[in-house]
Design an enzyme around this catalytic site. Structure first.
Site, PDB file in Angstrom:
ATOM      1  CG  ASP A   1      -5.536  -0.719   2.844  1.00 33.62           C
ATOM      2  OD1 ASP A   1      -5.048  -1.637   2.168  1.00 33.62           O
ATOM      3  OD2 ASP A   1      -6.025   0.310   2.334  1.00 33.62           O
TER       4      ASP A   1
ATOM      5  CG  HIS B   1      -1.850   1.161   1.238  1.00 34.11           C
ATOM      6  ND1 HIS B   1      -2.995   1.185   0.473  1.00 34.11           N
ATOM      7  CD2 HIS B   1      -1.777   2.353   1.873  1.00 34.11           C
ATOM      8  CE1 HIS B   1      -3.597   2.359   0.642  1.00 34.11           C
ATOM      9  NE2 HIS B   1      -2.882   3.081   1.487  1.00 34.11           N
TER      10      HIS B   1
HETATM   11  C1  GAR Z   1       1.149   0.769  -6.348  1.00 34.44           C
HETATM   12  O1  GAR Z   1       1.523   2.082  -5.987  1.00 34.44           O
HETATM   13  C2  GAR Z   1       0.505   0.068  -5.175  1.00 34.44           C
HETATM   14  O2  GAR Z   1       1.074   0.410  -3.944  1.00 34.44           O
HETATM   15  C3  GAR Z   1      -0.905   0.584  -5.282  1.00 34.44           C
HETATM   16  O3  GAR Z   1      -1.189   0.560  -6.662  1.00 34.44           O
HETATM   17  C4  GAR Z   1       0.023   0.792  -7.385  1.00 34.44           C
HETATM   18  C5  GAR Z   1       0.181  -0.283  -8.429  1.00 34.44           C
HETATM   19  O4  GAR Z   1       1.257   0.009  -9.289  1.00 34.44           O
HETATM   20  N1  GAR Z   1      -1.811  -0.224  -4.511  1.00 34.44           N
HETATM   21  C6  GAR Z   1      -2.839   0.293  -3.828  1.00 34.44           C
HETATM   22  O5  GAR Z   1      -3.129   1.475  -3.842  1.00 34.44           O
HETATM   23  C7  GAR Z   1      -3.623  -0.728  -3.010  1.00 34.44           C
HETATM   24  N2  GAR Z   1      -4.529  -0.075  -2.103  1.00 34.44           N
HETATM   25  P1  GAR Z   1       1.951  -1.110 -10.165  1.00 34.44           P
HETATM   26  O6  GAR Z   1       0.847  -1.803 -10.983  1.00 34.44           O
HETATM   27  O7  GAR Z   1       2.881  -0.349 -11.080  1.00 34.44           O
HETATM   28  O8  GAR Z   1       2.675  -2.063  -9.261  1.00 34.44           O
END
Ligand code: GAR
Length: 209
Positions: A151, A110
């Site tokens: 979370d 997160h």
């Molecule tokens: C990341 O920043 C992750 O932490 C977030 O989505 C993004 C995915 O990026 N997750 C959340 O917000 C979960 N609540 P990615 O597809 O490039 O790994």
């Protein structure tokens, strides 16, 4: 060797960090055996293909009832004998049934220092928008076990990242990914695969020896 499934929905940069880490031999006792995407056009699927990792697309809307979707997901995880499920930007809510089937074997990354800017509605860029809106000077990322509270599961690792005066949600997201998420997630996965994470009273202790 533990079999790892990485669940994705978007760009998959965290998946890439895990793939690169495994290639460098840093995921001790674990291998990425399956990538599951909630979106057919997620770039993460290209990353899986380039790394030679099997991938599947699982669309929630293809299943009339949520139980059917849960069963499909659980069956897929069983088919690949998955030991650890990693949520890496997975935007479909994981149901209680799946959580119970993989109790303490699902981890999530997160993009904030939980308990700040987390819970329902806080995902992706929205988290960083909320941090900028509030004017915090420090944010970061958290890797945690997934339980029934959004979370709210036991925290494994956290890392702080500074917020710059001229940050946009995009520049802040990039810094949090580079300085925190891409380091924490592979490390947490490796610790799990080595059996070094212990949960007692909803708190994680790391056995580093
Ligand atoms: C990341 O920043 C992750 O932490 C977030 O989505 C993004 C995915 O990026 N997750 C959340 O917000 C979960 N609540 P990615 O597809 O490039 O790994």
């Amino acid at each position: 060797m533990l079999n790892i499934a990485v669940l994705v929905s978007g760009g998959g940069t965290n998946l890439q960090a895990l793939i690169d880490s495994e290639k460098r031999g840093e995921i001790i006792n674990g291998t990425i055996s399956l990538v599951i995407s909630s979106k057919p056009d997620a770039y993460a699927l290209e990353r899986a293909k380039n790394a030679g990792i099997p991938s599947r697309v699982l669309l929630r809307k293809q299943y009339a009832a949520s139980e059917d979707y849960d069963c499909a997901l659980i069956n897929l995880l069983r088919e690949y004998q998955i030991d650890l499920v990693v949520l890496a930007g997975f935007m479909t809510i994981i149901s209680d049934r799946v959580i119970a089937s993989y109790r303490n074997r699902i981890i999530n990354v997160h993009p904030s220092l939980i308990p700040a800017f987390c819970g329902e509605g806080f995902y992706g860029l929205r988290v960083h928008e909320a941090a900028l809106e509030r004017g915090v000077k420090i944010t970061g990322a958290t890797v945690h076990f997934v339980n029934e509270v959004c979370d709210g599961g036991p925290i494994i690792l956290q890392k702080a990242v500074h917020v710059a005066g001229d940050d946009t949600a995009q520049t802040l997201q990039k810094r949090v990914m580079e300085e925190a998420e891409w380091q924490l997630l592979p490390r947490a996965v490796s610790l799990f695969c080595q059996g070094k994470l212990n949960i007692t009273n909803d708190r994680v202790s790391i056995n580093e020896q």
